[in-house]
Design a protein around this motif. Sequence first.
Motif, PDB file in Angstrom:
ATOM      1  N   HIS A   7       0.830  -1.207   0.000  1.00  0.00           N
ATOM      2  CA  HIS A   7       0.000   0.000   0.000  1.00  0.00           C
ATOM      3  C   HIS A   7       0.862   1.254   0.000  1.00  0.00           C
ATOM      4  O   HIS A   7       1.985   1.269   0.521  1.00  0.00           O
ATOM      5  CB  HIS A   7      -0.924  -0.004   1.232  1.00  0.00           C
ATOM      6  N   THR A   8       0.324   2.326  -0.584  1.00  0.00           N
ATOM      7  CA  THR A   8       1.065   3.589  -0.658  1.00  0.00           C
ATOM      8  C   THR A   8       1.516   4.070   0.709  1.00  0.00           C
ATOM      9  O   THR A   8       2.585   4.658   0.870  1.00  0.00           O
ATOM     10  CB  THR A   8       0.180   4.668  -1.310  1.00  0.00           C
ATOM     11  N   GLY A   9       0.703   3.830   1.738  1.00  0.00           N
ATOM     12  CA  GLY A   9       1.085   4.288   3.068  1.00  0.00           C
ATOM     13  C   GLY A   9       2.405   3.717   3.518  1.00  0.00           C
ATOM     14  O   GLY A   9       3.161   4.353   4.252  1.00  0.00           O
ATOM     15  N   LEU A  10       2.691   2.492   3.121  1.00  0.00           N
ATOM     16  CA  LEU A  10       3.961   1.868   3.457  1.00  0.00           C
ATOM     17  C   LEU A  10       5.041   2.224   2.458  1.00  0.00           C
ATOM     18  O   LEU A  10       6.231   2.094   2.749  1.00  0.00           O
ATOM     19  CB  LEU A  10       3.795   0.338   3.489  1.00  0.00           C
ATOM     20  N   ASN A  95      -3.122   7.253 -11.124  1.00  0.00           N
ATOM     21  CA  ASN A  95      -4.278   7.498 -10.262  1.00  0.00           C
ATOM     22  C   ASN A  95      -5.350   8.260 -11.035  1.00  0.00           C
ATOM     23  O   ASN A  95      -5.471   9.476 -10.943  1.00  0.00           O
ATOM     24  CB  ASN A  95      -3.848   8.281  -9.017  1.00  0.00           C
ATOM     25  N   ASP A  96      -6.117   7.504 -11.837  1.00  0.00           N
ATOM     26  CA  ASP A  96      -7.285   8.096 -12.476  1.00  0.00           C
ATOM     27  C   ASP A  96      -8.274   6.981 -12.759  1.00  0.00           C
ATOM     28  O   ASP A  96      -8.026   5.804 -12.471  1.00  0.00           O
ATOM     29  CB  ASP A  96      -6.910   8.878 -13.744  1.00  0.00           C
ATOM     30  N   VAL A  97      -9.413   7.335 -13.348  1.00  0.00           N
ATOM     31  CA  VAL A  97     -10.505   6.376 -13.487  1.00  0.00           C
ATOM     32  C   VAL A  97     -10.129   5.185 -14.364  1.00  0.00           C
ATOM     33  O   VAL A  97     -10.676   4.086 -14.207  1.00  0.00           O
ATOM     34  CB  VAL A  97     -11.765   7.093 -14.031  1.00  0.00           C
ATOM     35  N   HIS A  98      -9.187   5.367 -15.289  1.00  0.00           N
ATOM     36  CA  HIS A  98      -8.791   4.270 -16.174  1.00  0.00           C
ATOM     37  C   HIS A  98      -7.457   3.639 -15.786  1.00  0.00           C
ATOM     38  O   HIS A  98      -7.011   2.704 -16.448  1.00  0.00           O
ATOM     39  CB  HIS A  98      -8.696   4.771 -17.617  1.00  0.00           C
ATOM     40  N   GLY A  99      -6.827   4.151 -14.742  1.00  0.00           N
ATOM     41  CA  GLY A  99      -5.471   3.738 -14.428  1.00  0.00           C
ATOM     42  C   GLY A  99      -5.299   2.259 -14.191  1.00  0.00           C
ATOM     43  O   GLY A  99      -4.352   1.640 -14.688  1.00  0.00           O
ATOM     44  N   GLU A 100      -6.207   1.665 -13.440  1.00  0.00           N
ATOM     45  CA  GLU A 100      -6.038   0.261 -13.070  1.00  0.00           C
ATOM     46  C   GLU A 100      -6.110  -0.668 -14.275  1.00  0.00           C
ATOM     47  O   GLU A 100      -5.393  -1.660 -14.348  1.00  0.00           O
ATOM     48  CB  GLU A 100      -7.083  -0.126 -12.022  1.00  0.00           C
ATOM     49  N   ILE A 131      -4.574   1.268  -7.627  1.00  0.00           N
ATOM     50  CA  ILE A 131      -4.125   2.644  -7.421  1.00  0.00           C
ATOM     51  C   ILE A 131      -3.663   2.820  -5.981  1.00  0.00           C
ATOM     52  O   ILE A 131      -4.294   2.356  -5.036  1.00  0.00           O
ATOM     53  CB  ILE A 131      -5.259   3.626  -7.756  1.00  0.00           C
ATOM     54  N   GLY A 132      -2.526   3.497  -5.851  1.00  0.00           N
ATOM     55  CA  GLY A 132      -1.976   3.738  -4.517  1.00  0.00           C
ATOM     56  C   GLY A 132      -1.205   2.573  -3.959  1.00  0.00           C
ATOM     57  O   GLY A 132      -0.782   2.611  -2.803  1.00  0.00           O
ATOM     58  N   ILE A 160       1.642   5.078 -16.515  1.00  0.00           N
ATOM     59  CA  ILE A 160       2.166   4.334 -15.368  1.00  0.00           C
ATOM     60  C   ILE A 160       2.661   5.318 -14.327  1.00  0.00           C
ATOM     61  O   ILE A 160       3.287   6.329 -14.652  1.00  0.00           O
ATOM     62  CB  ILE A 160       3.289   3.364 -15.796  1.00  0.00           C
ATOM     63  N   ALA A 161       2.359   5.039 -13.057  1.00  0.00           N
ATOM     64  CA  ALA A 161       2.784   5.952 -11.987  1.00  0.00           C
ATOM     65  C   ALA A 161       4.185   5.613 -11.503  1.00  0.00           C
ATOM     66  O   ALA A 161       5.039   6.500 -11.392  1.00  0.00           O
ATOM     67  CB  ALA A 161       1.790   5.893 -10.822  1.00  0.00           C
ATOM     68  N   GLU A 162       4.438   4.345 -11.193  1.00  0.00           N
ATOM     69  CA  GLU A 162       5.742   3.941 -10.660  1.00  0.00           C
ATOM     70  C   GLU A 162       6.150   2.579 -11.204  1.00  0.00           C
ATOM     71  O   GLU A 162       5.311   1.707 -11.426  1.00  0.00           O
ATOM     72  CB  GLU A 162       5.708   3.873  -9.127  1.00  0.00           C
TER      73      GLU A 162
END
Length: 619
Positions: A7-10, A95-100, A131-132, A160-162
């Motif tokens: 998770h992003t928090g970690l 992170n958007d509606v189609h990202g996943e 996402i996240g 892609i985010a990361e």
Amino acid sequence: MNVTRIHTGLFFFMLMLPLSMAVADDGKLTGSVIGTTETVDYSTFGKSYTVNTREMAFDGNPSTFFASWERSYTWVGLDLGAPHVITKVGWSPRNDVHGEERVVLGVFEGANREDFMDALPIYIITERGHIGEMTYADTDCSAGFRYVRYVGPSDARCNIAELEFHGHPGEGDSSRLYRPTNLPTVSIHTLDGVIPFDKETDITAQITIIGGEGEELLSAPGGIRERGNYSRNFPKKPYRIKFDKKQRILDAPAKAKKWTLINNYGDKTLMRNLLAFELSRRMGMPYTPYGRAVDVLLNGEYKGCYQLCDQVTVNKNRVNITEMTPEDVSGSNLTGGYFFEIDAYAYQERSWFNSTNGTPVTIKSPDEDSITTAQFNYIQNHFNKMEAQWKNYLDLSTFLRHFLVGELSGNTDTYWSVFMYKERDDDKVYTGPVWDFDLAFDNDDRTYPVNAKSDYIYRSGGSCTGRMRNFVDRIVVYDAAAKALLLEIWDEARQNGLSQESLEACVDQLEAELEQSQALNFLRWPIMQTRVHQNPRTWGNYANEVQNVRRFIKERVAWMDKKLGYTFIPSSIADVPINYDAPYEVFTLSGRHCGKSLDGLARGVYVVRQGGRTQKVIH
């Protein structure tokens, strides 16, 4: 493959930990960011080089992302400076509606050439991202790579985010290479990323085939172009590949430069051609094209499940006839060999003619660049003689075996395209090999359901170019001797194991072999609920599509028996010995005398009369 999510928090916390605490496997790798440079600015929907750049895929911030301007064949990765064996990859979607959904069928590759011409697949994403979260997958590839990258799926702008690559330094080896499924993998990379655009222009390419359990590797230079006629209209394109030097691929009999990748777009079972090739072998055709189901990637993009098979050419393990040269213009040399095709699309070719009877014919060999006027005129005249006097010039055995494959499979295109050949010093024209069965096995809305028809498919809506329907009628409808031989060939095949049960077993085997690949294919091409090409129905899922083929086969074998007036009687005649020291006479099942010995006769079922005893024997 082990897939895990963080998770992003970690995520940010782990960035602060020592490497040994953050991951339990090989370390996270760093290097110079490489990839597509032209990006999209979504605020203006224009081109940019300053926003959504490739560096953002490695900035440790899941709120930023890389997005390319072009929609397909775009990528982002790292130059690691030296080869590394990659043991794990990680990704996080935009992170958007189609990202996943945009990461599904994204492909990770490794290479040791900066242009990625020698790239090998490392991993393909088969599920939606989160996402996240960072999702990680262990990889299974023993080779080492200096350059690694992520190629976005088709029409996704590589959003892609990361990204992360984990591994250790090393040249590695090719003892264990990655395949997306249990099938062989064909991975093709073209010079400068040029995508094939017609069937005349060869694009320079490196062609890589991974077989076995991932331990067999063939990588060689060559070219790729589109192929086919109607099939080129589909979004899933068919291709011809040509190696610079002859290669023997996988378990193919032929060593050759040219091979084909059949797209099977309208065949949702992905097996109709392979199944028809099995019918060809069982029907005793002299040559049946080689075919294997494979997964295909082009410039790192997953293209689907294809059939890798022979390019039907003159070759000792393909069409085995004498290959002519431009010097073969007189005498015996002028008589062959010739390879040609009765072809509804002949008018699109350079080397073709219309017969006196109105049949369009494409000359395949000698090819269009080397055939001489004398050779062209010879084969045109000989084909005209064959059409007019088929009893003298047509090899009836191969013609009827080819006919039976077309009718047993319910192929509506049997006489839309027919391969034929003529050998040197042999006046006979031979038929074969069989080809093109995407509309067979009840897959054509113009003839569905085939088994409800009372007559042969070629006479009941099948596609026949020129006057081929009349030509076939002259042989299989109106000639008594040909009809008798047709029954003999059918009996031979039935006695040698051609049955509903044995063909259903072939379907079962192909279904199991294709299970993993078909799932990927229909992720790439989500057409299962759509009627494409000539589909008469949508059957809902892959299992139902295959079941339709099983149903057709069960009904068709019985239909053929009835149409031919044949009753199958299982025989133990092979166990009845012949006294070869005593005189005997041999006859066909129709009563034609074959001589006083089985020696030299074609394989099949014969009637042997010895003394006062008459019996069938399998030879």
